[in-house]
Design a protein around this motif. Structure first.
Motif, PDB file in Angstrom:
ATOM      1  N   LYS A 117     -68.053   7.776 -27.885  1.00 35.26           N
ATOM      2  CA  LYS A 117     -67.563   7.933 -26.511  1.00 35.26           C
ATOM      3  C   LYS A 117     -68.809   7.938 -25.633  1.00 35.26           C
ATOM      4  O   LYS A 117     -69.548   8.936 -25.577  1.00 35.26           O
ATOM      5  CB  LYS A 117     -66.745   9.220 -26.365  1.00 35.26           C
ATOM      6  CG  LYS A 117     -65.433   9.188 -27.132  1.00 35.26           C
ATOM      7  CD  LYS A 117     -64.512  10.333 -26.741  1.00 35.26           C
ATOM      8  CE  LYS A 117     -64.955  11.651 -27.329  1.00 35.26           C
ATOM      9  NZ  LYS A 117     -64.675  11.757 -28.772  1.00 35.26           N
ATOM     10  N   ASN A 132     -68.796   3.305 -32.538  1.00 26.28           N
ATOM     11  CA  ASN A 132     -67.709   4.281 -32.569  1.00 26.28           C
ATOM     12  C   ASN A 132     -68.099   5.568 -31.840  1.00 26.28           C
ATOM     13  O   ASN A 132     -68.054   6.664 -32.379  1.00 26.28           O
ATOM     14  CB  ASN A 132     -67.320   4.585 -34.024  1.00 26.28           C
ATOM     15  CG  ASN A 132     -66.067   5.440 -34.123  1.00 26.28           C
ATOM     16  OD1 ASN A 132     -65.265   5.485 -33.191  1.00 26.28           O
ATOM     17  ND2 ASN A 132     -65.907   6.126 -35.248  1.00 26.28           N
ATOM     18  N   LYS A 173     -65.096   4.236 -24.770  1.00 33.54           N
ATOM     19  CA  LYS A 173     -65.065   4.232 -26.233  1.00 33.54           C
ATOM     20  C   LYS A 173     -65.594   2.889 -26.705  1.00 33.54           C
ATOM     21  O   LYS A 173     -64.977   1.849 -26.471  1.00 33.54           O
ATOM     22  CB  LYS A 173     -63.636   4.453 -26.734  1.00 33.54           C
ATOM     23  CG  LYS A 173     -63.096   5.840 -26.441  1.00 33.54           C
ATOM     24  CD  LYS A 173     -61.697   6.020 -27.022  1.00 33.54           C
ATOM     25  CE  LYS A 173     -61.178   7.426 -26.744  1.00 33.54           C
ATOM     26  NZ  LYS A 173     -59.805   7.627 -27.300  1.00 33.54           N
ATOM     27  N   GLY A 228     -66.926   8.965 -33.357  1.00 36.36           N
ATOM     28  CA  GLY A 228     -66.235   9.396 -32.147  1.00 36.36           C
ATOM     29  C   GLY A 228     -66.958  10.432 -31.317  1.00 36.36           C
ATOM     30  O   GLY A 228     -66.405  10.956 -30.335  1.00 36.36           O
ATOM     31  N   LEU A 247     -69.736  12.011 -28.633  1.00 36.58           N
ATOM     32  CA  LEU A 247     -70.242  11.555 -27.337  1.00 36.58           C
ATOM     33  C   LEU A 247     -71.650  11.001 -27.489  1.00 36.58           C
ATOM     34  O   LEU A 247     -72.460  11.520 -28.268  1.00 36.58           O
ATOM     35  CB  LEU A 247     -70.258  12.710 -26.346  1.00 36.58           C
ATOM     36  CG  LEU A 247     -68.889  13.209 -25.870  1.00 36.58           C
ATOM     37  CD1 LEU A 247     -69.001  14.625 -25.354  1.00 36.58           C
ATOM     38  CD2 LEU A 247     -68.343  12.289 -24.783  1.00 36.58           C
ATOM     39  N   GLU A 288     -67.071  -2.453 -25.414  1.00 39.37           N
ATOM     40  CA  GLU A 288     -65.888  -1.643 -25.650  1.00 39.37           C
ATOM     41  C   GLU A 288     -65.386  -1.883 -27.063  1.00 39.37           C
ATOM     42  O   GLU A 288     -65.475  -3.002 -27.588  1.00 39.37           O
ATOM     43  CB  GLU A 288     -64.810  -2.005 -24.631  1.00 39.37           C
ATOM     44  CG  GLU A 288     -63.621  -1.075 -24.627  1.00 39.37           C
ATOM     45  CD  GLU A 288     -62.691  -1.320 -23.453  1.00 39.37           C
ATOM     46  OE1 GLU A 288     -61.714  -0.566 -23.313  1.00 39.37           O
ATOM     47  OE2 GLU A 288     -62.958  -2.261 -22.677  1.00 39.37           O
ATOM     48  N   LYS A 327     -68.030   6.407 -15.894  1.00 35.97           N
ATOM     49  CA  LYS A 327     -66.863   6.581 -16.761  1.00 35.97           C
ATOM     50  C   LYS A 327     -67.319   6.880 -18.180  1.00 35.97           C
ATOM     51  O   LYS A 327     -68.515   6.790 -18.506  1.00 35.97           O
ATOM     52  CB  LYS A 327     -65.998   5.314 -16.758  1.00 35.97           C
ATOM     53  CG  LYS A 327     -66.707   4.083 -17.316  1.00 35.97           C
ATOM     54  CD  LYS A 327     -65.817   2.852 -17.225  1.00 35.97           C
ATOM     55  CE  LYS A 327     -66.538   1.607 -17.727  1.00 35.97           C
ATOM     56  NZ  LYS A 327     -65.678   0.401 -17.638  1.00 35.97           N
ATOM     57  N   VAL A 328     -66.352   7.245 -19.017  1.00 36.15           N
ATOM     58  CA  VAL A 328     -66.603   7.431 -20.442  1.00 36.15           C
ATOM     59  C   VAL A 328     -65.910   6.291 -21.170  1.00 36.15           C
ATOM     60  O   VAL A 328     -64.697   6.086 -21.035  1.00 36.15           O
ATOM     61  CB  VAL A 328     -66.068   8.787 -20.937  1.00 36.15           C
ATOM     62  CG1 VAL A 328     -66.313   8.935 -22.437  1.00 36.15           C
ATOM     63  CG2 VAL A 328     -66.728   9.930 -20.172  1.00 36.15           C
TER      64      VAL A 328
END
Length: 377
Positions: A8, A6, A17, A43, A45, A32, A14-15
């Motif tokens: 980012k 969970n 999730k 959530g 980073l 992913e 790219k980022v």
């Protein structure tokens, strides 16, 4: 098999999730969406561990006041702790060479400090991985004898060739040099005049020969070379002649552009980026970023400025967050040949940093740091 769920995830392009799986200190899978197992990062980073090429922050712990020398082991551990909680998992501790007459660390003290860092690392007392950066002052007669002390030192990853002579490079303005050194040293005007005259005479005698000799010795050992404070095309030409691969803190856009054209990577300081300008009145890191002439961000004298600066960079026009994070991870790692780290990718080291950022413009908060999959902060 630690799983970071969970998150980012800031990848090279790219980022995402998703989640990251590690095993044996390496990243084994990136997926992913939710894994439904492991540590929930809520959530936040997840970025690669930062790779720091140039910090003299350790010296503020070794010599916290003029004439004071702190306990070496305690100073190293305090420095290491601040490095780790700033998200830096690999650090090149900058050791002065040839500045034996300046009242700072002598070459002999630098060598003793390197040995103490090595012992602390070998005994498992340090969080980050420490290697060495020799900062050689070519304008000083002690530069080559100082370099001799490091002939058998392992883990040297970078050698920079510096020249802090008044009237050129970092201190093109003699008035800026006067303000800096008189404030730092408390010299009277008369004493300062003698001091800067001696510095210029020493440079005229020693700089060119020392630069060539030290470059040849570093190249013979296969060490990566950096120039320092280049200001003119002639300075960059010297760097090209000497086999330099990294341009540290160019002081003008012209020098940065010429360095880039010659195939060097341009390194600038995080404090310059965070403050919005150079404390010496030279070119700002932000200007070079806007001109697409910035490759690497170093913490210089404030460890946390690397992370803060990278997030500020990611919000500038023309920059993505992955490109900004690369300036403090993949780019510095690649510049010194560390191909096993610096990016979140399968097969690379699980050097990872959990970062919370409440909103754009907010100062990032480091929640956790892992080196080789092991939590260090």
């Amino acid at each position: 098999m630690p799983v970071f769920d969970n998150a980012k995830i800031v990848l090279a392009d790219k980022v995402l999730k998703g989640h990251v799986v590690t095993e044996g200190g390496l990243i084994t899978a990136i997926g992913e969406g939710r894994a439904g197992t492991g540590e929930d990062l809520d959530g936040d980073l997840l970025i690669p561990g930062l790779v720091e090429l140039h910090t003299d922050h350790l010296q503020t712990h070794i010599a916290p006041r003029p004439g004071v020398r702190w306990n070496t082991e305690a100073a190293i551990q305090a420095h290491d702790a601040q490095i780790a909680v700033s998200g830096i998992t690999t650090v090149l501790d900058a050791l002065p060479v040839g500045l034996d007459e300046d009242g700072g660390l002598t070459s002999k003290e630098s060598r003793a400090l390197a040995d103490a860092i090595t012992e602390a690392q070998d005994s498992g007392r340090l969080r980050a991985e420490h290697r060495f950066h020799l900062r050689c002052e070519v304008s000083n007669k002690n530069s080559e004898p100082g370099f001799d002390l490091f002939e058998d030192l392992e883990n040297i990853a970078l050698v920079s060739l510096m020249d802090h002579t008044p009237g050129q490079r970092q201190f093109r303005s003699l008035e800026a040099y006067r303000r800096y050194f008189q404030r730092k040293s408390g010299m009277s005007d008369a004493v300062f005049e003698d001091f800067q005259a001696e510095r210029r005479a020493s440079a005229a005698r020693w700089s060119d020969g020392n630069r060539k000799a030290l470059a040849a010795r570093a190249n013979a050992r296969g060490l990566v070379l950096a120039s320092h404070d280049d200001a003119t095309a002639a300075h960059v030409a010297e760097a090209v002649r000497d086999g330099v691969r990294i341009a540290e803190f160019p002081t003008t856009p012209e020098a940065a552009q010429a360095s880039r054209a010659a195939g060097m990577q341009v390194l600038m300081g995080g404090p310059n980026l965070v403050r919005g300008g150079s404390h010496s009145g030279n070119v700002s890191a932000g200007e070079l970023a806007d001109r697409n002439m910035l490759d690497i961000v170093s913490s210089d004298y404030v460890p946390f400025s690397m992370l803060q600066g990278a997030f500020m960079l990611g919000e500038r026009g023309g920059w993505s967050l992955p490109a900004a994070i690369a300036t403090v991870s993949a780019n510095p790692a690649g510049a010194i040949g560390m191909t096993d780290r610096g990016t979140i990718a399968t097969g690379l080291r699980a050097d990872l940093v959990r970062v919370n950022r409440a909103a754009p413009g907010a100062v990032p908060v480091v929640r956790s740091v892992w080196r080789g999959g092991v939590r260090i902060a």
